[in-house]
Design an enzyme around this catalytic site. Sequence first.
Site, mmCIF file in Angstrom:
data_model
loop_
_atom_site.group_PDB
_atom_site.id
_atom_site.type_symbol
_atom_site.label_atom_id
_atom_site.label_comp_id
_atom_site.label_asym_id
_atom_site.label_seq_id
_atom_site.Cartn_x
_atom_site.Cartn_y
_atom_site.Cartn_z
ATOM 1 C CG ASP A 257 -2.212 0.830 0.924
ATOM 2 O OD1 ASP A 257 -2.179 1.671 -0.004
ATOM 3 O OD2 ASP A 257 -3.217 0.671 1.638
HETATM 4 C C1 BGC Z 1 -5.092 3.228 0.367
HETATM 5 C C2 BGC Z 1 -5.345 2.227 -0.728
HETATM 6 C C3 BGC Z 1 -5.281 2.905 -2.074
HETATM 7 C C4 BGC Z 1 -3.941 3.589 -2.210
HETATM 8 C C5 BGC Z 1 -3.754 4.258 -3.555
HETATM 9 C C6 BGC Z 1 -3.853 4.063 0.115
HETATM 10 O O1 BGC Z 1 -3.707 5.096 1.013
HETATM 11 O O2 BGC Z 1 -4.974 2.539 1.594
HETATM 12 O O3 BGC Z 1 -6.597 1.625 -0.544
HETATM 13 O O4 BGC Z 1 -5.478 1.946 -3.078
HETATM 14 O O5 BGC Z 1 -3.814 4.565 -1.198
HETATM 15 O O6 BGC Z 1 -4.584 5.339 -3.702
#
Ligand code: BGC
Length: 709
Positions: A257
């Site tokens: 993530d």
């Molecule tokens: C979130 C994810 C997301 C990613 C990209 C993160 O902060 O936890 O769910 O896909 O950002 O935007």
Amino acid sequence: MSHIDALLRAMTLSEKLGQLNLVTADQAITGPSVGGTTTDDICAGRVGGVFNLWGLDALRRAQRCAVEESRLGVPLLFGLDILHGFRTIFPIPLAEAGAFDPDLWERTARAAALEAAGEGIHLTFAPMLDIARDPRWGRIAEGPGEDPLVGEKFAHAKVKGFQGDDVSRFYPLAATAKHFCAGGAATAGRDYAAVDVSERALHEVYLPPFRAAVAAGCATIMTAFNNVNGAPMTAQSRLLNGYLRGRLNFDGVIMSDYAAVAELVEHGVAADQTEAAAIALNAGVDMDMVSGVYLAHMPEALARGLVDPRAIDAAVARVLRLKERLGLFDDPYRVVRLDDDVKDTHRALARDAGRRSATLLVNRGILPFAADIRRIAVIGPLADAGAEMLGPWFAAGAAENCVTIFEGLRRALPNCEIAHHSGVAIEGDDESGVVPAVALAEGADAVVLCLGESAGMSGEAACRAALGLPGEQRRLAERVMSAGAPTIALLSSGRPLTVPWLFERAQAVVATWFLGDRAGEAIADILTGRFNPCARLAVSWPRAVGQIPIFYAAGSTGRPFDAANSYTSRYLDCSNEPQFPFGHGLSFARTTLSNLRADGRELTTSRSTRISVDVQNESDVATEETIFLFARDRDARVARPLMELKDWRKVVLAPQQPATVEFALSAAAFAFPGEDMEPVVEPGDVDIFVGLSADAATLLSARLRIVSA
Ligand code: BGC
């Protein structure tokens, strides 16, 4: 030699690490800013994928740098969070889960995927598959709710919807199952907080939706931010290499993530960024989202002997295979062609999905509106708030495309006098609008009171410790209800709200969640009776925050609640029961169930037994009902939950129509993780329960026996 092997051979270390580098373009902000990328990086082959960038021209420009200017011309992968729509916004996942309709789940995913792929996107960071039993956690809005079986079916439908059926190619989009895993169990419902769950809960509750996503051919998996049982998921080799790669044979891309590789230092498991790079790669993480740690520090990790160069090659090969299966080597500028009428079709789908996702919680005979209704006061801060209807993660959705509740009612009831006053803002303490709002309510035949949260109060980094109405909304609601006109409260929110006082006083309450673009039309369809509501709660609705975590599949106790015995499992100051159980949701019809029966009393693994129940629509309106089959294994070495969902059926009934609903149940449905976490089925008694919700008092039951065969 395959194309991918040839590419790998030709690549320098920096180019290989570039393929593992997923960067944000910051068109949407989805995390702390860590610095964007530059075209120079793309041209130099230091970027494998870009997300948070859309608009065909911008994507084409970036792709041209990769394909025409980088040494090997490897195309970029374009990703985006498309959780519930790209341009056309559908209901938030938690609401849509309540439709209990895999076909709908698949169709909305397909529509979103087509729109995004029609504008050059390749990959969505969805479906979000975190089972969540804690509505303080803002991200409960993004997923399928509390139940693992719903999570599994949701995973399957969404992956198919995004990717299609052919696992050798991803069309229109590649999907990402996230966040692997158990982030929904974050301590005290606070985002990014540590998770402490038993191995059993992992295997029974949190892993099954991911298993289903992998079985459906999901292209990629994103790790959770959290420390789970002592190891950050980005570093958790046991679950990534062990479970995903080893046990499930997942051969797609695993990505971190947002900045989570760098965060391994803050977690206290890596001494520096070089160690962080090595730990994440060795744990099984192929792509580093945003932190740039692989690119900057993997060479040093190699030099220190912390990683094997073959592990880098394997990760790069997986990224290249993903690009190949998306068809990017054949056409890096791949744009899916859309039918001319696609916008209209998707709008109609959004309206239908919206009305299938709005849950009628309470109705004291006021809904649907009587034909002679003339004056309606639409009051509250969510009444005319287009942007809020989109909810969290609205991709390229736009407030100006939204039909607000006020507008939806005006369009649906052109002969009514419909006036609006917001009364108060969603948050803040300005009460100056309460008096004029109450004055509006006084002369009305009905008040539609639009209360709730802003879109930004759920989703990521949007947890709440109190789950009442924010700001001065309660004061507004109480004053308006005292004005005496029958009041229908609509709750816009990304989670259940603990407002017992409202459920007691309002003549009707509808959980309208965040229904997307067509929210106002969908809600008007229900209030006017053009559509008979059919959504059911995919999550138990608590009465009080102190009951959380609350879910119907509770574990056993030797002292179940007994009103006559204080030494039983109970609170001194609150009932054990939720405000509304999982599966609750009213319609305008009255449906009864009777005569639960099974073809035989024995369940075997070799063939299924038919379970039947008679259903009767006792009203004069057509209805669509959801019939749930729960069960309890009464006799197993591992104490089983008091109820587990085993299946559900939907049935459409004409006025006064009877029907028989059948389930096919085999002993395999009672498999549970044994001591080694491998599935076992044990002989013995089981109870089955069939009903319209998980409310134990209303379920029909029968006892069957699992025998070995
Ligand atoms: C979130 C994810 C997301 C990613 C990209 C993160 O902060 O936890 O769910 O896909 O950002 O935007």
